[in-house]
Scaffold this active site. Structure first.
Site, PDB file in Angstrom:
ATOM      1  N   SER A   8       0.849  -1.193   0.000  1.00 37.44           N
ATOM      2  CA  SER A   8       0.000   0.000   0.000  1.00 37.44           C
ATOM      3  C   SER A   8       0.877   1.231   0.000  1.00 37.44           C
ATOM      4  O   SER A   8       1.975   1.230   0.572  1.00 37.44           O
ATOM      5  CB  SER A   8      -0.888   0.011   1.243  1.00 37.44           C
ATOM      6  OG  SER A   8      -1.623   1.208   1.316  1.00 37.44           O
ATOM      7  N   SER A   9       0.384   2.290  -0.623  1.00 40.60           N
ATOM      8  CA  SER A   9       1.104   3.562  -0.542  1.00 40.60           C
ATOM      9  C   SER A   9       0.221   4.579   0.186  1.00 40.60           C
ATOM     10  O   SER A   9       0.528   5.756   0.234  1.00 40.60           O
ATOM     11  CB  SER A   9       1.460   4.066  -1.943  1.00 40.60           C
ATOM     12  OG  SER A   9       0.285   4.164  -2.712  1.00 40.60           O
ATOM     13  N   GLY A  12      -2.119   7.099   5.434  1.00 41.21           N
ATOM     14  CA  GLY A  12      -2.916   6.928   6.644  1.00 41.21           C
ATOM     15  C   GLY A  12      -2.909   5.480   7.107  1.00 41.21           C
ATOM     16  O   GLY A  12      -2.699   5.187   8.287  1.00 41.21           O
ATOM     17  N   LYS A  13      -3.113   4.583   6.144  1.00 45.43           N
ATOM     18  CA  LYS A  13      -3.137   3.155   6.457  1.00 45.43           C
ATOM     19  C   LYS A  13      -1.770   2.709   6.999  1.00 45.43           C
ATOM     20  O   LYS A  13      -1.690   2.019   8.014  1.00 45.43           O
ATOM     21  CB  LYS A  13      -3.476   2.370   5.188  1.00 45.43           C
ATOM     22  CG  LYS A  13      -3.835   0.932   5.412  1.00 45.43           C
ATOM     23  CD  LYS A  13      -4.050   0.193   4.105  1.00 45.43           C
ATOM     24  CE  LYS A  13      -5.390   0.409   3.462  1.00 45.43           C
ATOM     25  NZ  LYS A  13      -5.601  -0.408   2.259  1.00 45.43           N
ATOM     26  N   GLU A  41      -5.363  -7.255 -11.259  1.00 44.67           N
ATOM     27  CA  GLU A  41      -6.809  -7.062 -11.325  1.00 44.67           C
ATOM     28  C   GLU A  41      -7.462  -7.744 -10.130  1.00 44.67           C
ATOM     29  O   GLU A  41      -7.130  -8.907  -9.832  1.00 44.67           O
ATOM     30  CB  GLU A  41      -7.340  -7.678 -12.618  1.00 44.67           C
ATOM     31  CG  GLU A  41      -8.294  -6.739 -13.335  1.00 44.67           C
ATOM     32  CD  GLU A  41      -8.941  -7.419 -14.511  1.00 44.67           C
ATOM     33  OE1 GLU A  41     -10.172  -7.512 -14.509  1.00 44.67           O
ATOM     34  OE2 GLU A  41      -8.198  -7.880 -15.389  1.00 44.67           O
ATOM     35  N   ASP A  71      -7.810  -6.142   1.877  1.00 42.39           N
ATOM     36  CA  ASP A  71      -8.943  -5.764   1.049  1.00 42.39           C
ATOM     37  C   ASP A  71     -10.106  -5.539   2.003  1.00 42.39           C
ATOM     38  O   ASP A  71     -10.272  -6.287   2.975  1.00 42.39           O
ATOM     39  CB  ASP A  71      -9.286  -6.859   0.042  1.00 42.39           C
ATOM     40  CG  ASP A  71     -10.153  -6.297  -1.076  1.00 42.39           C
ATOM     41  OD1 ASP A  71      -9.764  -5.281  -1.673  1.00 42.39           O
ATOM     42  OD2 ASP A  71     -11.225  -6.860  -1.354  1.00 42.39           O
ATOM     43  N   SER A  72     -10.875  -4.505   1.747  1.00 47.04           N
ATOM     44  CA  SER A  72     -11.947  -4.186   2.683  1.00 47.04           C
ATOM     45  C   SER A  72     -13.101  -3.517   1.972  1.00 47.04           C
ATOM     46  O   SER A  72     -12.994  -3.125   0.813  1.00 47.04           O
ATOM     47  CB  SER A  72     -11.404  -3.259   3.777  1.00 47.04           C
ATOM     48  OG  SER A  72     -10.931  -2.065   3.195  1.00 47.04           O
ATOM     49  N   ARG A 188     -10.427  -3.158  10.016  1.00 46.26           N
ATOM     50  CA  ARG A 188      -9.011  -3.189   9.628  1.00 46.26           C
ATOM     51  C   ARG A 188      -8.111  -3.306  10.860  1.00 46.26           C
ATOM     52  O   ARG A 188      -7.165  -4.081  10.885  1.00 46.26           O
ATOM     53  CB  ARG A 188      -8.657  -1.939   8.821  1.00 46.26           C
ATOM     54  CG  ARG A 188      -7.321  -2.052   8.094  1.00 46.26           C
ATOM     55  CD  ARG A 188      -7.068  -0.900   7.158  1.00 46.26           C
ATOM     56  NE  ARG A 188      -8.089  -0.777   6.145  1.00 46.26           N
ATOM     57  CZ  ARG A 188      -9.131   0.059   6.191  1.00 46.26           C
ATOM     58  NH1 ARG A 188      -9.267   0.890   7.204  1.00 46.26           N
ATOM     59  NH2 ARG A 188     -10.020   0.082   5.242  1.00 46.26           N
TER      60      ARG A 188
HETATM   61  P1  IMP Z   1      -9.586  -0.745   0.314  1.00 46.73           P
HETATM   62  O1  IMP Z   1      -9.725  -2.197   0.031  1.00 46.73           O
HETATM   63  O2  IMP Z   1      -8.938  -0.468   1.630  1.00 46.73           O
HETATM   64  O3  IMP Z   1      -8.986   0.022  -0.814  1.00 46.73           O
HETATM   65  O4  IMP Z   1     -11.068  -0.155   0.506  1.00 46.73           O
HETATM   66  C1  IMP Z   1     -12.068  -0.343  -0.459  1.00 46.73           C
HETATM   67  C2  IMP Z   1     -13.194   0.635  -0.237  1.00 46.73           C
HETATM   68  O5  IMP Z   1     -14.018   0.194   0.836  1.00 46.73           O
HETATM   69  C3  IMP Z   1     -12.786   2.039   0.107  1.00 46.73           C
HETATM   70  O6  IMP Z   1     -12.561   2.811  -1.034  1.00 46.73           O
HETATM   71  C4  IMP Z   1     -13.999   2.538   0.873  1.00 46.73           C
HETATM   72  O7  IMP Z   1     -14.981   2.941  -0.029  1.00 46.73           O
HETATM   73  C5  IMP Z   1     -14.467   1.289   1.583  1.00 46.73           C
HETATM   74  N1  IMP Z   1     -13.884   1.182   2.928  1.00 46.73           N
HETATM   75  C6  IMP Z   1     -13.012   0.251   3.371  1.00 46.73           C
HETATM   76  N2  IMP Z   1     -12.682   0.466   4.651  1.00 46.73           N
HETATM   77  C7  IMP Z   1     -13.338   1.577   5.017  1.00 46.73           C
HETATM   78  C8  IMP Z   1     -13.380   2.312   6.238  1.00 46.73           C
HETATM   79  O8  IMP Z   1     -12.719   2.024   7.239  1.00 46.73           O
HETATM   80  N3  IMP Z   1     -14.170   3.394   6.220  1.00 46.73           N
HETATM   81  C9  IMP Z   1     -14.893   3.784   5.151  1.00 46.73           C
HETATM   82  N4  IMP Z   1     -14.885   3.148   3.993  1.00 46.73           N
HETATM   83  C10 IMP Z   1     -14.109   2.037   3.923  1.00 46.73           C
END
Ligand code: IMP
Length: 206
Positions: A8-9, A12-13, A41, A71-72, A188
């Protein structure tokens, strides 16, 4: 110190992970040059599949060290789990072109849940973290934070769907709590804490 790379870049994370990791003697570093590497992908249908796919892919670039990828997203019960793995691209998938994806995603989610009564607005933030080495997943860590989808944005902290996510445990939306507090209770933060426990018990890296 145990060295762990993160795919990740996102500053905050990385800062959140680093703060939690320090107490466990874990040195968190971003994967060097990640911006210059073509992203894989995200074809998985679950958060775990996508986390694994990313961790395996990027771990080939750190010569035998452990790398984690996460992934979230948000899953809304009344929408059969949507936006789910498409959380980041929810509005884009609906053909909405915008420079403000968070705002567009939130707007679309509010529209699609307009007819959902208060008693059926349960939702969850879900996170999967995969740890991989040399292209193979070693273990995955999954966690969620359950809440209720609001009918209007509340609070100005955080990002993404935070202002629409009411967290009953703290009687606040995720956009009304501090970063430290969020790390303690969030999907997370909890998945990362499971990862740190695993490092503590295994001390696999060097
Ligand atoms: P990523 O997998 O961390 O890039 O998150 C994917 C997407 O899920 C983000 O762009 C947000 O739209 C949503 N998301 C994931 N975690 C959070 C959170 O802690 N707060 C708000 N949205 C989140």
């Amino acid at each position: 110190m145990t060295l762990i790379y993160v795919a990740s870049s996102n500053k905050g994370k990385l800062a959140d992970f680093a703060a939690a990791a320090r107490k466990h003697g874990v040195d968190i570093r971003p994967l060097p040059g990640i911006e210059g590497i073509d992203a894989p992908e995200e074809t998985g249908v679950t958060f775990e599949e996508n986390a694994r796919l990313k961790a395996e892919y990027y771990s080939r670039d750190v010569g035998g060290e452990i790398l984690i990828a996460d992934d979230s997203g948000l899953t809304v019960d009344a929408l059969s789990g949507e936006p789910g793995v498409r959380s980041a691209r929810y509005a884009e998938d609906a053909g909405i072109i915008t420079n403000h994806p968070d705002a567009a995603n939130n707007q679309l989610l509010l529209e699609r849940t307009e007819g959902v009564p208060d008693s059926r607005r349960q939702c969850a933030f879900v996170c999967s973290i995969a740890a991989a080495r040399n292209g193979k997943t070693l273990k995955t860590f999954n966690a969620e934070a359950r809440g209720v989808l609001l009918r209007a944005a509340k609070g100005s902290n955080g990002f993404g769907y935070d202002p629409l996510f009411y967290f009953p445990e703290l009687n606040k939306s995720f956009a009304e709590i501090s970063r430290e507090e969020k790390l303690r209770v969030s999907h997370r933060g909890k998945a990362f804490s499971l990862f740190l426990d695993w490092i503590d018990t295994n001390r696999l890296a060097h």
